[in-house]
Design a protein around this motif. Structure first.
Motif, short mmCIF file in Angstrom:
data_model
loop_
_atom_site.label_atom_id
_atom_site.label_comp_id
_atom_site.label_asym_id
_atom_site.label_seq_id
_atom_site.Cartn_x
_atom_site.Cartn_y
_atom_site.Cartn_z
N PRO A 84 -5.63 4.16 45.55
CA PRO A 84 -6.52 3.16 45.01
C PRO A 84 -6.92 3.41 43.56
O PRO A 84 -7.51 2.55 42.94
N TYR A 85 -6.61 4.56 43.02
CA TYR A 85 -6.98 4.88 41.66
C TYR A 85 -5.74 5.03 40.81
O TYR A 85 -4.74 5.59 41.24
N ASN A 86 -5.82 4.54 39.59
CA ASN A 86 -4.68 4.62 38.68
C ASN A 86 -4.87 5.82 37.75
O ASN A 86 -5.04 5.67 36.55
N ASP A 87 -4.86 7.01 38.33
CA ASP A 87 -5.03 8.24 37.57
C ASP A 87 -4.12 9.32 38.15
O ASP A 87 -3.13 9.00 38.80
N GLU A 88 -4.46 10.57 37.95
CA GLU A 88 -3.62 11.68 38.41
C GLU A 88 -3.50 11.75 39.93
O GLU A 88 -2.57 12.36 40.45
N THR A 89 -4.42 11.14 40.64
CA THR A 89 -4.40 11.21 42.11
C THR A 89 -3.63 10.07 42.75
O THR A 89 -3.43 10.07 43.97
N ARG A 90 -3.17 9.11 41.97
CA ARG A 90 -2.51 7.93 42.54
C ARG A 90 -1.30 8.30 43.40
O ARG A 90 -1.12 7.80 44.50
N ARG A 91 -0.46 9.19 42.90
CA ARG A 91 0.75 9.58 43.63
C ARG A 91 0.39 10.28 44.94
O ARG A 91 1.09 10.14 45.94
N TYR A 92 -0.72 11.03 44.95
CA TYR A 92 -1.13 11.70 46.18
C TYR A 92 -1.47 10.69 47.27
O TYR A 92 -1.10 10.87 48.42
N TYR A 93 -2.19 9.63 46.89
CA TYR A 93 -2.51 8.59 47.87
C TYR A 93 -1.24 7.93 48.41
O TYR A 93 -1.13 7.65 49.61
N GLN A 94 -0.27 7.68 47.54
CA GLN A 94 0.99 7.07 47.97
C GLN A 94 1.72 7.98 48.95
O GLN A 94 2.23 7.52 49.98
N LEU A 95 1.80 9.27 48.63
CA LEU A 95 2.50 10.20 49.51
C LEU A 95 1.78 10.38 50.84
O LEU A 95 2.43 10.51 51.89
N LEU A 96 0.46 10.39 50.83
CA LEU A 96 -0.29 10.51 52.09
C LEU A 96 -0.06 9.28 52.97
O LEU A 96 0.07 9.41 54.19
N THR A 97 0.03 8.12 52.35
CA THR A 97 0.32 6.91 53.12
C THR A 97 1.71 7.00 53.73
O THR A 97 1.92 6.67 54.91
N ARG A 98 2.66 7.49 52.95
CA ARG A 98 4.03 7.63 53.45
C ARG A 98 4.10 8.64 54.60
O ARG A 98 4.71 8.38 55.64
N PHE A 99 3.47 9.80 54.43
CA PHE A 99 3.50 10.81 55.48
C PHE A 99 2.74 10.35 56.73
O PHE A 99 3.10 10.72 57.85
N SER A 100 1.71 9.56 56.55
CA SER A 100 0.98 9.02 57.69
C SER A 100 1.88 8.08 58.51
O SER A 100 1.90 8.15 59.74
N ALA A 101 2.62 7.24 57.82
CA ALA A 101 3.57 6.34 58.50
C ALA A 101 4.67 7.15 59.19
O ALA A 101 5.09 6.83 60.31
#
Length: 138
Positions: A1-18
């Motif tokens: 949800p944030y367009n900063d250094e943590t953005r990729r982490y959120y994307q990867l967590l969503t992927r690993f959750s799926a």
């Protein structure tokens, strides 16, 4: 949800959750009651879940405490370590899955280009160590 250094982490967590949801469903469908006896498979699913929880809790705390840039090395180290551990657990689960046809199918879907996440870099570890040794005026 944030367009900063943590953005990729959120994307990867969503992927690993799926991926965890899919792996759990496929394990239940293909193994059924044997999943209970295949303790290593269920343990690896648990490892993925616990690392998802730790990484998301780290990001939530970082967000709740005001997203201070001074805390970013701690977040990077913790989340990157969790992501690497999740990738390793998924890789081991797929490698040791009893049905080799399903195993090859899962590998093609989850890791089509192979595993790519590394442990946190020495640079981040050094930043964390320096921050831990610096007195804090809170």
């Amino acid at each position: 949800p944030y367009n900063d250094e943590t953005r990729r982490y959120y994307q990867l967590l969503t992927r690993f959750s799926a991926n965890l949801a899919m792996l759990s469903d496929i394990a239940m469908l293909s193994l059924g009651a044997d999943l209970k006896r295949k303790e290593r498979i269920s343990a690896r699913l648990g490892d993925i879940l616990s690392n998802l929880y730790l990484a998301s809790a780290t990001l939530k705390r970082y967000n709740d405490e005001g997203r201070k840039t001074a805390d970013l090395p701690f977040v990077q180290y913790a989340v990157e370590d969790c992501l690497h551990n999740m990738q390793h657990a998924i890789d081991e689960l797929i490698s040791n899955f009893p049905n080799k046809i399903i195993s090859k199918f899962l590998r093609a879907i989850i890791f089509p280009l192979g595993t790519w996440l590394n442990k946190p870099s020495d640079e981040i570890a050094q930043k964390v160590a320096q921050l831990l040794q610096t007195p804090c005026i809170c």
